[in-house]
Scaffold this active site. Structure first.
Site, PDB file in Angstrom:
ATOM      1  N   GLY A   1       0.756  -1.033   0.132  1.00 46.18           N
ATOM      2  CA  GLY A   1      -0.239  -0.042   0.030  1.00 46.18           C
ATOM      3  C   GLY A   1       0.990   0.603   0.200  1.00 46.18           C
ATOM      4  N   GLY A   2       1.785   1.455   0.647  1.00 47.62           N
ATOM      5  CA  GLY A   2       2.579   2.438   0.350  1.00 47.62           C
ATOM      6  C   GLY A   2       3.393   2.748   2.062  1.00 47.62           C
TER       7      GLY A   2
ATOM      8  N   HIS B   1      -3.396  -8.054  10.742  1.00 42.79           N
ATOM      9  CA  HIS B   1      -3.626  -7.658   9.397  1.00 42.79           C
ATOM     10  C   HIS B   1      -4.951  -8.070   9.304  1.00 42.79           C
ATOM     11  CE1 HIS B   1      -4.327  -5.272   5.896  1.00 42.79           C
ATOM     12  NE2 HIS B   1      -2.998  -4.559   5.568  1.00 42.79           N
TER      13      HIS B   1
ATOM     14  N   ARG C   1      -9.093  -0.339   1.952  1.00 47.54           N
ATOM     15  CA  ARG C   1     -10.702   0.645   2.537  1.00 47.54           C
ATOM     16  C   ARG C   1      -9.016   2.108   2.859  1.00 47.54           C
ATOM     17  NH1 ARG C   1      -8.070  -1.354   8.044  1.00 47.54           N
ATOM     18  NH2 ARG C   1      -6.333  -2.948   7.042  1.00 47.54           N
TER      19      ARG C   1
ATOM     20  N   VAL D   1       7.722  -0.271   6.215  1.00 48.15           N
ATOM     21  CA  VAL D   1       8.342   0.717   5.074  1.00 48.15           C
ATOM     22  C   VAL D   1       9.311   1.418   5.135  1.00 48.15           C
ATOM     23  CG1 VAL D   1       7.328  -0.732   3.006  1.00 48.15           C
ATOM     24  CG2 VAL D   1       6.739   0.955   3.632  1.00 48.15           C
TER      25      VAL D   1
END
Lengths: 659, 243, 235
Positions: free
Chosen positions: A49-50, A257, A273, A411
């Site tokens: 996701g990021g 998660h 989401r 990350v």
């Protein structure tokens, strides 16, 4: 006996390890990266996701800055984080994004003008500023007040890992693949390197270094169902534990998660989401707003996972041959968005479920995902007790996540910690304290000890089978040390895990080849994994409160009065069957953000006696500071810039975008 | 979820060989398993190792089709084993290691060394004009361009394109689709200071873009469905223009 | 370092020579097939190509020169393409087994091209040599005689099949190689192109083989299939 010398030995070739290696190399030190697999196959690639960094370029992120990111992170951690480290992290995160952009990560960009988005299951129109056009954009993630998660479609970790992998090649850093560190070489509270096994030939060698860094990720695979890659067995953390010197922190803090697919346990990103996807129950009812009025599906992961489990326990789950689950509905986002911005998710659904997530709902349930716990380090990334040993990324308890990590912060941590810790490692290597005065006799002793262990496994017969013990451990962890925990279950978990550890000392293997031998590998890793499982289970049993991802049904309140501390585990001796558990208190008096309500979850906690005092003190301090100078206000409460390496101290320039 | 016919018995024929072991000869080993719903080759191979062949070598990491570790030849064609549902295959399944790459043992090959060599040779990293100022707002980039770069950046270096390439099978120095796609990716990236002449020096020969015979095995089996056909054609035009 | 531009030029040359030959063949086979419209049609076409319309009489030297040029291009193309052939037994085996395992259309088509190309080394060379040396014999009678009584029909049968397949597949591959006609959806366009390859091949093969049959008919019966007499005698 083969001995390899280098300045900095980096164990682990994921984002954190590679960034550390690049950092020390840029400072002129030699480094070798050891990796179980080709570096670009590391689990970092699976981050979809990021990465959070408070750039504030997107309209929904306007007004974001380090302060907001810091607050979100600390609240997400349920006040378990080291706030100075959280500050260092949020300060450097924008720099990390920009460094990676320079190295080629194709971050998605702001496109000026109106665009449609889905917020709270409704289509809304967002107008992006022309001033921000072409700058790095962000999406929404759980537990954040601003849209802060920078991304490249849903392959963020992949893009980052490949950019860093390519940088490590550009810097000529040797990455030795299929190499596993079996033990750390240490003496007198100083770490000198590791005994390393070549997974292809089976050969042992010693790698000696001024500084040794562990960046081996999490220990999710001690659980039966985990989103983690199969290599995430925590062995890097375990070899630190097995020194008997290095400390592990918060091992009971294990994140689930909310949305892994059933039954494969593969992650679908929080971006689902974040981009507007919703959770539904067996009746198709969207249930999260019933529990979390404000944040709904986008409360922090610990909260959403618990609410989902709670809802399933009410009999509102979908029954399937693979157990109960709920639905993740991203059909509301529209086909184009799903197929373009959630491409990995689309692929995963297509290949593992045979369905199209733009058409049908995805079967999901909470699944083990992240290890907040790890090797306890100071803010420099060095072990608190074993000199010369550094750790960063998921393997470390640095500790910016406390008892729950926010999506997009992991990350981010890998590269930010890599940037910061590599500077401190380089400083350490530059000084005389990193000099090595070590007899090769000691090195031989360590290598021979490991060789004897392996030989023992290869030569013993009629021992126990590693796979049976391992399966049982995985079951115990998911059933008794999972999302909802109780004293009695934890008690029995600890007891049985202890028995399993004893049994794991009498293993034998069918395949007696000394070289490439998957059965042997499983056998020697098992006791290491069991030790980590015991640290987590014992930590959870002793912690009679609920904080972040650690939730005790028998002690549902967060208890700052008695438990505002970090669990510290060490392994007393090779023969021991239980870790030693200590606590490191977290001082309210030093906090920039004293404990309070997170803004989601239950508003119910036992205050720390100093909390009020600190709140008043903060009010007093702030009265004397210019209310418009956020930097000055922050510095007055909890100075942290002096803790950073000099090159990362300057403030990050930001574009002020008015909405 | 796709449902296979109940109670199928799967026959696995696996090409086995361990070059580390001087007594090992390449041979096909046969295993039988009862299939169940949702079974992937990842699940099946682990079960085979657990029950019949504890020494069976194969590589899985993410087991989600993301990391590219598990490329192998499935019924003659390279693919990712972890995301291959057995229900999509006939009951007799042959598995072999990817060709071209150095064999480690059984289904495990050394793609890492090959890919590193390719990366070093083609210098597959951004050649910056000036080092980034970490403290300043980043350079702007058109959103569509960022997406176009990501489209090519999605390569996972699984090695399937190399194994599916007739040229690579014949000529070991051919950089293959993985290498050419990387050049296309960096060529697209304005942050990379190299021009077409520089790229020509890397791929302007018969081990590079002119070695490609457009058989398109790469394009047709790429697990990430990268637009290899059009990218290689595009590069060829650009590289010819250099001359 | 001086940049070596030769590989680019050779690659381009291979494509250009191939394209020229394919286009040439596309016309050549249509002209040949004028025999399907009768002996007179063929006589007209072959005469026209030898300059009859311009000079008032056939000038066989034109054919000699033209065949010479094509021969040269043909040799250049063969030489360039040969670089891509398997160079030794190991490469040959590697490709064969690869093709058999993969069962991949475009890979197998390349094998077809190798073999048709290889065959044409001999077949086309013979044909081109005759055209260069005996241009004056081209005509309904001379050609039929050559085909039937000089036993050239097996050569032309094989050559026709080889050249049609080689050229059609070659054009398809040229389009992919240089990215022509990609359109908005290159994957779909490729399927269309592939279909076109088969349709064009089928049409050309049907036409050319019928034409060959027409020549044989003339050779055997002394008249074309419309009944026009053709005097098929040795020179």
């Amino acid at each position: 006996m083969k001995i390899v010398y280098t300045d900095v030995l980096v164990i682990g070739g994921g984002l954190a390890g590679l960034r550390t290696a690049v950092g020390v190399k840029q400072r002129g030190f030699d480094t070798i990266v050891l990796s179980l697999v080709p570096a670009k196959r590391s689990h970092s690639a699976a981050a979809q996701g990021g990465m959070q960094a408070s750039l504030g370029h997107s309209a929904m992120g306007a007004g974001d800055n380090e302060d907001v990111h810091f607050e979100d992170t600390v609240k997400g951690s349920d006040w378990g984080a080291d706030q100075r480290v959280a500050r260092m992290f949020t300060h450097v995160a924008p720099k990390a994004i920009r460094e990676l952009a320079g190295w080629g990560v194709p971050w998605n960009r702001v496109s000026q003008g109106e665009r449609e988005a889905v917020i709270n299951a409704e289509r809304v129109v967002i107008t992006e500023s022309a001033k921000a056009h072409g700058l790095i954009t962000a999406r929404d993630f759980g537990g954040t007040r601003k849209w802060r998660t920078c991304y490249t479609s849903d392959g963020t970790g992949h893009a980052m890992l490949f950019a860093l992998g390519d940088q490590s090649i550009a810097h000529g850093i040797p990455v030795m693949e299929r190499m596993e560190a079996l033990a750390l070489i240490h003496e007198g509270g100083r770490c000198y390197g590791a005994v390393v096994r070549n997974l292809v030939t089976g050969e042992l060698s010693a790698f000696l270094a001024r500084a040794t860094t562990i960046a081996t990720g999490g220990y999710g695979r001690i659980y039966k169902v985990s989103t983690n890659a199969v290599i995430c067995e925590g062995t890097g953390t375990a070899i630190a534990l097995e020194t008997g010197v290095a400390e592990l922190g918060n091992m009971e803090a294990v994140q689930f998660h909310p949305t892994a697919i059933v039954p494969a346990g593969i992650l679908t990103t929080e971006g689902c989401r974040g981009d507007g996807g919703i959770l539904r129950d067996v009746k198709g009812h969207r249930f999260m707003p019933d529990y979390e009025r404000e944040k709904r599906e986008l409360a922090s992961r610990d909260v959403v996972s618990r609410r989902m489990t709670e809802h399933m326990r009410k009999g509102l789950a979908v029954q399937s041959p693979y157990g109960d689950h709920l639905w993740l509905d991203i059909t509301v986002l529209g086909r184009e968005h799903v197929h373009k911005n959630l491409r990995e998710v689309t692929d995963i659904c297509r290949y593992f479920l045979g369905m199209d997530p733009a058409e049908d709902w995805i079967p999901v349930r909470p699944t083990q995902h992240y290890s907040m716990g790890g090797i306890r380090t100071d803010h420099r990334g060095e072990s608190t007790t074993l000199k010369g040993l550094f750790a960063c990324g998921e393997a470390a308890c640095w500790d910016m996540h406390g008892f729950n990590r926010l999506g997009g912060n992991s990350v981010a941590e890998t590269v930010v910690a890599g940037m910061i810790v590599s500077e401190f490692i380089a400083d350490f290597c530059a000084g005389s304290e990193s000099d090595i005065n070590l007899s090769t006799g000691l090195v031989r002793e360590f290598v021979e000890r490991e060789q004897a262990g392996l030989d023992g496994l290869l030569n013993s017969s009629n021992g126990e089978s590693a796979s049976a013990i391992r399966s049982r451990m995985e079951e115990i962890m998911i059933e008794q040390v999972g999302i909802f925990r109780t004293g009695s279950e934890l008690e029995s978990a600890v007891e049985e895990l202890e028995q399993l550890l004893e049994r794991s000392r009498r293993l034998s293997v069918r395949n007696r080849v000394p070289g490439a031998n998957p059965e042997l590998v499983a056998a020697y890793r098992l006791p290491k994994m069991l030790k980590l499982a015991l640290c987590a289970a014992l930590g959870a049993r002793q912690r009679t409160e609920s904080r972040g991802a650690h939730y005790r049904e028998d002690f549902p309140q967060r208890n700052d009065r008695d438990w505002l501390n970090r669990s510290i585990t060490t392994w007393p001796s090779a023969e021991a069957t239980l870790p030693r558990l200590d606590y490191e208190s977290i001082e309210v008096g030093d906090m920039e953000l004293p404990p309070g309500f997170r803004g989601y979850g239950t508003r119910d906690h036992i205050d720390h006696p100093h909390s009020d005092q600190r709140h008043r003190q903060i009010e007093q301090i702030l009265k004397a500071v210019d209310p418009n100078d956020r930097y000055a206000r922050q510095a007055a409460l909890m100075p942290f810039e002096h803790l950073l390496p000099e090159k990362y101290r300057p403030r990050s320039q930001r574009l002020e975008i008015k909405t | 979820m796709s449902s296979p016919s109940p109670g199928r018995t799967l026959v696995f024929k696996i090409l086995r060989h361990n070059p580390q072991d001087p007594t090992s000869e390449p041979h096909v080993a046969r295993f039988e398993l009862e299939e169940y719903e949702g079974m992937t080759l990842f699940i099946a191979l682990n079960e085979i190792r657990e029950r019949f062949a504890p020494d069976l070598q194969f590589d899985f990491v993410c087991r989600a089709g993301i990391c590219g570790s598990c490329g192998m030849v499935i019924n003659g064609r390279p693919g990712l084993a972890c995301r291959t549902l057995t229900s999509t295959l006939a009951p007799e399944i042959t598995l072999a290691p990817l060709p071209v790459f150095k064999l480690i043992a059984d289904l495990s090959v050394d793609t890492g060394e090959w890919m590193r060599g390719m990366s070093e040779r083609l210098e597959t990293w951004i050649h910056e004009q000036t080092p980034v100022d970490l403290h300043a707002v980043e350079e702007r980039m058109e959103p569509e361009l960022a997406e176009a770069i990501y489209e090519l950046d999605r390569c996972i270096e699984c090695g399937c394109c190399i194994a599916a390439c007739g040229t690579a099978r014949m000529r070991e120095d051919f950089v293959g689709a993985v290498g050419l796609n990387k050049i296309a990716r960096f060529r697209l990236d304005p942050r990379d200071a190299r021009d077409d002449g520089d790229f020509y020096d890397l791929i302007g020969d018969d081990d590079g873009v002119f070695g490609c015979m457009s058989l398109l095995g790469c394009h047709d089996i790429c697990p990430k469905e990268l637009p290899l056909q059009t990218q290689i054609a595009f590069l060829r035009r650009k590289m010819v223009r250099v001359s | 370092m001086k940049r070596n531009l030769l590989p680019a030029r050779l690659d381009l040359a291979q494509s250009v020579t191939g394209l020229v030959l394919a286009v040439f063949m596309a016309f050549h086979l249509v002209f040949d097939s004028s025999i399907l419209l009768g002996a007179n049609a063929f006589r007209f076409v072959s005469g026209a190509l030898e300059g009859e319309l311009i000079f008032g009489q056939k000038i066989p030297l034109i054919t000699t020169l033209f065949a010479g040029v094509i021969f040269a291009i043909f040799i250049a193309h063969a030489g360039l393409a040969m670089r891509k052939f398997p160079q030794n037994a190991a490469q040959y085996r590697a490709f064969r087994s690869h093709m058999k395992e993969m069962r991949h259309g475009d890979t197998s088509l390349w094998w077809l091209q190798i073999w048709t190309g290889f065959a044409m080394f001999f077949l086309a060379s013979v044909h081109l040599y005759i055209m260069m040396t005996q241009p004056d014999t081209i005509g309904p009678a001379g050609s039929s005689y050559r085909i039937v009584f000089e036993w050239k029909w097996p050569l032309y049968l094989l050559l026709t099949i080889a050249v049609v397949l080689h050229a059609a597949v070659g054009l398809y591959r040229l389009a992919l190689k240089w990215g022509w006609f990609e359109g908005k959806d290159p994957n779909r366009r490729r399927k269309t192109l592939k279909k076109a390859v088969w349709i064009v091949s089928a049409v050309y093969l049907a036409m050319s083989l019928a034409a060959l049959g027409a020549f044989v008919h003339i050779g055997l019966t002394g008249q074309d299939h419309f009944g026009n007499q053709v005097e098929v005698v040795p020179r």
